[in-house]
Scaffold this motif. Structure first.
Motif, PDB file in Angstrom:
ATOM      1  N   TYR A 251      11.789  33.429 -29.274  1.00 12.57           N
ATOM      2  CA  TYR A 251      10.952  33.748 -28.117  1.00 12.57           C
ATOM      3  C   TYR A 251       9.448  33.528 -28.298  1.00 12.57           C
ATOM      4  CZ  TYR A 251      15.243  35.810 -26.427  1.00 12.57           C
ATOM      5  OH  TYR A 251      16.530  35.981 -26.015  1.00 12.57           O
TER       6      TYR A 251
ATOM      7  N   VAL B  55       5.915  31.379 -29.088  1.00 17.30           N
ATOM      8  CA  VAL B  55       5.419  30.010 -28.895  1.00 17.30           C
ATOM      9  C   VAL B  55       5.515  29.241 -30.210  1.00 17.30           C
ATOM     10  CG1 VAL B  55       3.431  28.619 -28.228  1.00 17.30           C
ATOM     11  CG2 VAL B  55       3.866  30.786 -27.072  1.00 17.30           C
TER      12      VAL B  55
ATOM     13  N   TYR C 249       9.010  28.384 -31.084  1.00 17.06           N
ATOM     14  CA  TYR C 249       9.458  27.241 -30.286  1.00 17.06           C
ATOM     15  C   TYR C 249       8.987  25.938 -30.916  1.00 17.06           C
ATOM     16  CZ  TYR C 249       9.881  24.034 -26.370  1.00 17.06           C
ATOM     17  OH  TYR C 249      10.194  22.951 -25.585  1.00 17.06           O
TER      18      TYR C 249
ATOM     19  N   ILE D 119       4.721  15.674 -28.147  1.00 19.35           N
ATOM     20  CA  ILE D 119       4.223  16.752 -27.295  1.00 19.35           C
ATOM     21  C   ILE D 119       3.101  17.516 -27.981  1.00 19.35           C
ATOM     22  CG2 ILE D 119       6.380  16.947 -26.023  1.00 19.35           C
ATOM     23  CD1 ILE D 119       6.889  19.554 -27.584  1.00 19.35           C
TER      24      ILE D 119
ATOM     25  N   LEU E 151      10.148  23.106 -21.156  1.00 20.84           N
ATOM     26  CA  LEU E 151       9.130  23.890 -21.851  1.00 20.84           C
ATOM     27  C   LEU E 151       8.215  23.010 -22.724  1.00 20.84           C
ATOM     28  CD1 LEU E 151       7.962  26.643 -22.649  1.00 20.84           C
ATOM     29  CD2 LEU E 151       9.926  27.002 -24.128  1.00 20.84           C
ATOM     30  N   MET E 152       8.712  21.867 -23.152  1.00 18.41           N
ATOM     31  CA  MET E 152       7.907  20.980 -23.993  1.00 18.41           C
ATOM     32  C   MET E 152       6.615  20.562 -23.308  1.00 18.41           C
ATOM     33  SD  MET E 152      10.710  18.704 -26.065  1.00 18.41           S
ATOM     34  CE  MET E 152      10.935  17.510 -24.831  1.00 18.41           C
TER      35      MET E 152
ATOM     36  N   TYR F  82       4.502  24.549 -23.098  1.00 13.99           N
ATOM     37  CA  TYR F  82       4.530  25.610 -24.109  1.00 13.99           C
ATOM     38  C   TYR F  82       3.136  26.075 -24.530  1.00 13.99           C
ATOM     39  CZ  TYR F  82       3.242  22.171 -27.654  1.00 13.99           C
ATOM     40  OH  TYR F  82       2.570  21.226 -28.368  1.00 13.99           O
TER      41      TYR F  82
ATOM     42  N   SER G 151       2.914  32.339 -21.481  1.00 15.55           N
ATOM     43  CA  SER G 151       3.182  33.180 -22.649  1.00 15.55           C
ATOM     44  C   SER G 151       2.292  34.403 -22.611  1.00 15.55           C
ATOM     45  CB  SER G 151       2.953  32.382 -23.938  1.00 15.55           C
ATOM     46  OG  SER G 151       1.614  31.957 -24.013  1.00 15.55           O
TER      47      SER G 151
ATOM     48  N   LEU H 217       6.811  33.796 -25.489  1.00 12.90           N
ATOM     49  CA  LEU H 217       7.074  33.029 -24.284  1.00 12.90           C
ATOM     50  C   LEU H 217       7.560  33.938 -23.161  1.00 12.90           C
ATOM     51  CD1 LEU H 217       8.924  30.169 -26.144  1.00 12.90           C
ATOM     52  CD2 LEU H 217       6.740  29.916 -24.961  1.00 12.90           C
TER      53      LEU H 217
END
Lengths: 361, 509
Positions: free
Chosen positions: A219, A221, A224, A239, B361-362, B365, B371, B376
């Motif tokens: 969960y 950032v 991720y 990205i 989400l890419m 983010y 967030s 998130l």
């Protein structure tokens, strides 16, 4: 003419592996391991059912093996978590052993330097310095990988050897040498880990870290970004994820967790409370490699690794009865562990492939 | 065999896959000697399954195949090859380090244990002369262009005695000049009585030019059989898609605004460390689509990556709205409103193992809006993902589906749904429709035009010349790392640009 039709088999790549499939695969691999080892037991004239019964009744008996089972299990849990974090970013941390030794050195250095500190201060300090030592050791490999693209498997593996000899230098005839030959001086009483429900409190620390990691990776950032990098470095680049920063960070986090296990191992087991002889601490260091297997089998799910680590702990502790109680040949307990790890590795195949039968036309 | 006699007949072929999917539903057609019989269909129409059945890779559940009027059953591609069916794959099955001749004789039953190179060379040479093919038998395959490699595959099939050739997307990777020579070889094969069956998704005009008859597949069924001379492009596309298709998208009239991007004399190395981009300069303004036409490997990939921030240039500078961004990171450029659509999908633009939500989400983010204290806000993220997944018409069971289960067209829609809503100034679209079927191609192109309409600048890079010409306001053919010339939409005629990107014409038009 009579044809014997053999089924034609085909290997198919697995695109997405679900959690349920992973659980089925690990249970199957365990079943196979138990069957294979039954063969060895029968070869030695022992009844497999009886032997397995002894293993688990010993390992889980509160009067006998349970506290050691849990202590070793949670020690392995630390290693597993130390493996999972870098692996989530696609990095193989094979250096939990070295990071554990560094954590040991950090914690013991504090304990020997400030033996008179109040436990409420000394113990957290030992844990923090142990974690930082492990983190630095992990970050070193992370830096080499992230900045210079040096393979982290090779680096961490070599650092393990260096760390082993660092401990050796300090204990065997070194500044920390104790009265008994080639062990360290005992830890001051203030450094002993408080015992809660018959296990050191650091066991709960391990569980806490497992839960936090689960939430962090799923969960946050940062978690991720780690997962994106682990799934595809190319996508991560596209990205805008800074792979160098994350590589160093995950190796440092992994190292810190492995570093904590230094305190847990020696200060948490009343049988130690010092660094034992080299072959004994090396044997403990070798247990860290279970972290790799468990992490992979549990698909990097840190919560799932909790029971799994304890289960492996029970086999490590329980299998000793094969030699001690059943008078079976020495080394059979180690063989059992070997069989289990080999079947686990072999069954990793099914994480990537399915065998399909194809019908003949 | 006399031209015109039926040599391959397929009757009532049905193929079901586990999960109840009927890939082919009572498909029948026949192929005559010396004819070009095109099979048209979108992705998912069952073309691949049919191809695999004709070549013996798959076995049909129902139906019969007749070769020269005799009923046959293929247990493997070997059976098909022995009956004179050859296959030219879209993805080349050649060994790059070996010579053309070695590749042609590889696996031939006659080759045996000891290779008689001299005899083989004579035979292959004779074959080349008979069909009028020109190729250097001693060249290594890696040195060949896409068109020449295709010829090697065709020769290999012919050398094995193929009388029926299945061609998978034969023109999709060829340059305009190569297409001409390919069409010629098709003609000479037809004259010799070879039947060819091109399977086509994307490039209708070429099919049109070469085929005698067309069978159109849609969702596993034959929806139309017709003679090519009776067909029109528009009608064919409608048969394939099942609805009306706008072939020429209306280019919206947009006022060209201020300069957004200026590229000054940029050079870059490719992954092998070779200078691939040699001093390119141009600018893009608001509401303008700047197209780069070129055959892959001429530096356009490096150019796109330099502008997106993925590759460091070794010379030159890049300005975004007057600001020098030559050294800013990918993330900073994303935040400025620069979006990049990569040429590959799985593993570059999409993570297959991630759900659709995590893929969307890419693109967001890093945005604090999604967030809270480093964690998130999945509720907000899911709402956002839901909105754009439906707006960009990504077809999937749910937003938690893993992206690996999506088809190519849906993957590209997913990438667009991630990139375009967050792109406010400049869109870099690198081969955005490669491998997509008609419906998905149309969707992607209209999205790009919508970006123009909103006043964004667009850099469009594509090997598909029609696409570049149709969408762009200015066109720059690129050849060996340099723009041959920058042409206005009026100047950019297909023949001129085609010749320029093949290196056959310098800037002096």
């Amino acid at each position: 003419m009579v044809y014997i039709q053999l089924p034609k088999l085909k290997r198919e790549r697995v695109v997405v592996l679900t959690g349920r499939e992973a659980v089925t695969i690990s249970i199957l691999s365990l079943v196979v391991a138990f069957i294979i080892f039954s063969g060895f037991l029968m070869l030695e004239g022992a009844s497999p059912i009886e032997a397995y019964g002894h293993i688990f009744t010993f390992a889980f008996n509160p009067e006998l093996g349970l506290s050691t089972t849990l202590h070793r299990g949670f020690f392995i849990l630390f290693s597993t978590l130390a493996f999972i974090v870098p692996m989530s970013a696609g990095l193989w941390n094979i250096g939990m052993e070295g990071q554990f030794y560094l954590g040991t050195i950090g914690a013991f250095a504090i304990a020997y330097s400030f033996p008179n500190l109040h436990p409420a201060l000394l113990i957290p300090l030992m844990l923090i310095v142990g974690a930082l030592s492990g983190a630095g050791y992990g970050a070193l490999a992370g830096f080499l990988r992230g900045k210079l693209n040096v393979n982290e498997v090779v680096v961490t593996l070599m650092l393990n050897n260096i760390a082993f000899w660092l401990v050796y230098l300090l204990t065997v005839g070194g500044p920390w040498a104790g009265i008994a030959e080639s062990t360290s001086r005992p830890l001051p009483a203030s450094a002993h880990a408080p015992i809660v429900w018959n296990i050191p409190f650091t066991s709960f620390l391990a569980i806490g870290i497992a839960v936090i990691l689960y939430i962090f990776l799923k969960y946050s950032v940062l978690g991720y970004q780690i997962r994106v990098l682990g799934n595809s470095p190319v996508v991560a680049k596209h990205i805008g994820i800074n792979a160098t920063k994350i590589t160093i960070l995950v190796m440092a986090i992994g190292g810190a967790i492995a570093g904590l296990s230094g305190y847990h191992m020696w200060a948490g087991d009343p049988a130690f409370r010092l660094i034992p002889r080299p072959e004994a601490y090396k044997a403990i260091g070798d247990l860290t490699y279970w972290g790799i297997l468990i992490g992979l089998i549990c698909l990097l799910n840190s919560i799932a690794t909790i029971p799994f680590s304890v289960f492996i702990g029970s086999i490590i502790v329980g299998s000793t009865v094969l030699v001690r109680r059943l008078r079976l040949p020495f080394g059979l307990d180690v063989l059992f562990l070997g069989v289990i790890s080999l079947t686990f590795v072999a069954f990793q195949f099914f994480h990537h492939y399915r065998i399909k039968r194809i019908r003949r036309g | 065999m006399k031209n015109g006699t039926p040599i391959l007949e397929v009757r009532g072929i049905t193929k079901r896959f586990p999960g109840g999917v009927v890939a082919l539903d009572h498909v029948d057609f026949e192929v005559r000697a010396g004819e070009v019989h095109a099979i048209l269909g979108e992705n998912g129409a069952g073309k691949t399954t049919l191809m695999n059945i004709l070549f013996g890779v798959l076995q049909p559940d129902e139906g019969e195949i007749y070769v020269y009027g005799k009923r046959v059953k293929f247990r493997s591609p070997l059976d098909a090859m022995n009956l004179g069916i050859g296959m030219v794959h879209q993805i080349r099955k050649l060994i790059p380090a070996h010579t053309v001749l070695e590749n042609i004789i590889l696996g031939h039953p006659k080759t045996g244990t000891i290779i008689n190179m001299k005899k083989a060379r004579e035979e292959v040479k004779a074959l080349c002369e008979r069909y009028g093919f020109k190729i250097d038998l001693d060249a290594r395959v890696w040195q060949l262009s896409a068109g020449e490699q295709q010829l090697v595959e065709i020769l290999r099939a012919l050398y094995r005695g193929a009388k029926i050739l299945i061609l998978d997307e034969p023109t999709s990777v060829l340059t305009p000049l190569e297409i001409d020579s390919f069409l010629n070889s098709m003609k000479s094969m037809a004259k010799e009585g070879i039947a060819t069956i091109p399977f086509v998704t994307h490039k209708l005009p070429e099919v049109f030019a070469i085929s005698d008859r067309i069978t159109v597949l849609r969702r596993g069924k034959v929806v139309k059989r017709l003679e090519t001379r009776e067909a029109t492009m528009k009608a064919l596309a409608e048969y394939m898609v099942g609805r009306e298709v706008l072939f020429t998208l209306e280019k919206p009239k947009v006022k060209i605004g201020e300069e957004i991007l200026r590229v000054e004399n940029v050079s870059a190395l490719n992954d092998k460390g070779v200078l691939a981009l040699k001093g390119v300069s141009f600018s893009i303004r608001e509401g303008e689509i700047f197209g780069i036409a070129g055959v892959a490997g001429n530096g356009q990939q490096e150019l796109a990556e330099v502008i997106a921030g993925l590759r460091k240039p070794i010379g030159g500078r890049i300005f975004f709205k007057g600001r020098d961004i030559t050294n800013t990171s990918v993330l900073e450029r994303m935040k400025m409103g620069i979006g990049y659509i990569p040429p590959e999908r799985l593993g570059v633009g999409v993570i297959g193992n991630f759900s659709l939500v995590d893929n969307i989400l890419m693109g967001i983010y890093f945005d604090p809006e999604f967030s809270n204290k480093g964690f998130l806000n999945y509720k907000k993220i899911r709402d956002y993902a839901k909105k754009y997944i439906s707006e960009f018409e990504v077809v999937a069971p749910s937003i938690d589906t893993k992206a690996a289960h999506l088809s190519g067209g849906n993957l590209q829609r997913l990438i667009l749904a991630r990139v375009i809503p967050r792109t406010s100034k400049l869109l870099i679209a690198n081969s955005p429709t490669v491998g997509l079927d008609i419906a998905a191609t149309e969707a992607v192109r209209s999205r790009i035009l919508a970006c123009k309409e909103k006043g964004m600048g667009v850099l469009l890079i594509s090997e598909d010349l029609d696409e570049v010409l149709q969408l762009s306001d200015r066109v720059a053919p690129i050849y060996e790392g340099r723009f041959v010339k920058i042409l206005s939409a009026e100047e950019a005629k297909k023949e001129v640009v085609g010749a320029m990107m093949a290196g056959a014409l310098s800037g002096g038009v």
